[in-house]
Design a protein around this motif. Structure first.
Motif, mmCIF file in Angstrom:
data_model
loop_
_atom_site.group_PDB
_atom_site.id
_atom_site.type_symbol
_atom_site.label_atom_id
_atom_site.label_comp_id
_atom_site.label_asym_id
_atom_site.label_seq_id
_atom_site.Cartn_x
_atom_site.Cartn_y
_atom_site.Cartn_z
ATOM 1 N N LEU A 242 0.852 -1.183 0.000
ATOM 2 C CA LEU A 242 0.000 0.000 0.000
ATOM 3 C C LEU A 242 0.891 1.236 0.000
ATOM 4 O O LEU A 242 1.899 1.285 0.707
ATOM 5 N N LYS A 243 0.508 2.242 -0.796
ATOM 6 C CA LYS A 243 1.301 3.445 -0.950
ATOM 7 C C LYS A 243 0.570 4.658 -0.372
ATOM 8 O O LYS A 243 -0.656 4.655 -0.244
ATOM 9 N N ALA A 244 1.331 5.694 -0.065
ATOM 10 C CA ALA A 244 0.714 6.948 0.366
ATOM 11 C C ALA A 244 -0.224 7.448 -0.719
ATOM 12 O O ALA A 244 0.128 7.488 -1.902
ATOM 13 N N GLY A 245 -1.427 7.809 -0.328
ATOM 14 C CA GLY A 245 -2.431 8.291 -1.271
ATOM 15 C C GLY A 245 -3.360 7.222 -1.787
ATOM 16 O O GLY A 245 -4.349 7.543 -2.462
ATOM 17 N N ASP A 246 -3.084 5.955 -1.479
ATOM 18 C CA ASP A 246 -4.029 4.904 -1.849
ATOM 19 C C ASP A 246 -5.349 5.112 -1.124
ATOM 20 O O ASP A 246 -5.382 5.594 0.021
ATOM 21 N N VAL A 247 -6.446 4.747 -1.783
ATOM 22 C CA VAL A 247 -7.784 4.930 -1.222
ATOM 23 C C VAL A 247 -8.465 3.571 -1.108
ATOM 24 O O VAL A 247 -8.439 2.773 -2.053
ATOM 25 N N ILE A 248 -9.064 3.321 0.059
ATOM 26 C CA ILE A 248 -9.825 2.103 0.300
ATOM 27 C C ILE A 248 -11.261 2.495 0.635
ATOM 28 O O ILE A 248 -11.506 3.146 1.653
#
Length: 287
Positions: A242-248
């Motif tokens: 998971l990366k910074a800025g990923d949205v769940i």
């Protein structure tokens, strides 16, 4: 802290929102990519100070708070009542009566091309679908990157939250026997109106409401989630960074259009308002 991306006089800015006053306070530092701001604050370096004059919210055009550079992670059937209404609707391929609640979270994705902002129009795509539905959802924004994140440490990776309407073409979802075909149409992921930092919300106790043309359709609390946010982060990050800025997007409660008899699908001219306590209201027309 509420943080918005906006456009004014042809320029894109990022600032802190004072929703009660109806004002936005731009940052001194230019953030061409809001993910840079997320990385900066997630690293513990602090946040640049807003500077300059505040601007009235009605004088700017709000943009989607974050547009990931890869697909949005989404979760299906994550509220007990919605899992049952979906299974009983006839639109879930392979539904088995008595087994409405899954052992593991159902995870799918929506392409970045689905993302639009608060106030933007959702396209009905009549050439592709005749069964457009709404899904009000709390969305998690990742700050601290990670892979194989233990559930016990999942919340350490949450930067903040926003609102998503996981718009769905139910006929395509059913006919293709998987979810991308029904979830991935252009404009099918309204997001906004802004994002809220994690320190401001108790994600385990947030009220969610959805109105269609002023009619209350969905009303729930995140306490009803089957798979809580830390469990979702653990499941999605298993073998995947998971990366910074990923949205769940964490799933929708009961009250979607297919839950009615006959189904209440959206039509051109409808407006959907999704309100989440502590964040605000995401409002979009359909046309």
């Amino acid at each position: 802290m509420k943080i918005a991306r906006f456009e004014k006089d042809g320029r894109i800015g990022v600032g802190v929102v004072d929703a009660e006053a109806g004002r936005i306070h731009p940052f001194d530092q230019d953030f061409d990519d809001v993910v840079d701001l997320i990385r900066l604050t997630a690293s513990g370096l602090g946040l640049a100070t807003p500077g300059g004059e505040t601007v009235a919210l009605d004088k700017v055009r709000l943009l989607a708070p974050v547009v990931p550079d890869r697909n949005i992670f989404c979760v299906g059937k994550n509220y007990h009542a919605h899992a049952r209404e979906f299974s009983n609707s006839g639109f879930e391929a392979g539904a088995v009566k008595g087994k409405e609640i899954d052992e593991y979270p159902a995870i799918f994705s929506k392409p970045p091309s689905t993302v639009i902002a608060h106030g933007d129009t959702v396209e009905m795509h009549p050439e592709a679908t005749q069964a457009v539905d709404y899904e009000a959802e709390l969305a998690v924004i990742i700050g601290k990157p990670g892979r194989n994140i233990p559930e016990a440490r999942g919340m350490e990776h949450v930067w903040g939250y926003t609102i998503v309407n996981d718009v769905t073409a139910r006929d395509r979802q059913k006919n293709h026997k998987q979810w991308l075909a029904g979830k991935g149409l252009d404009t099918f992921c309204p997001m906004g109106p802004w994002m809220v930092t994690a320190d401001e919300l108790d994600a385990g106790n947030i009220d969610i409401e959805c109105h269609v043309n002023g009619e209350l359709r969905q009303k729930a609390n995140t306490a009803d989630l089957i798979f809580k946010i830390p469990a979702l982060i653990a499941a999605i990050s298993a073998g995947l960074t998971l990366k910074a800025g990923d949205v769940i997007a964490t799933g929708t409660p009961a009250g979607v259009g297919i839950g009615f008899t006959p189904p209440k699908f959206l039509k051109a001219g409808d407006r959907v308002d999704v309100t989440i306590s502590g964040i605000g209201t995401l409002s979009n027309p359909f046309g």
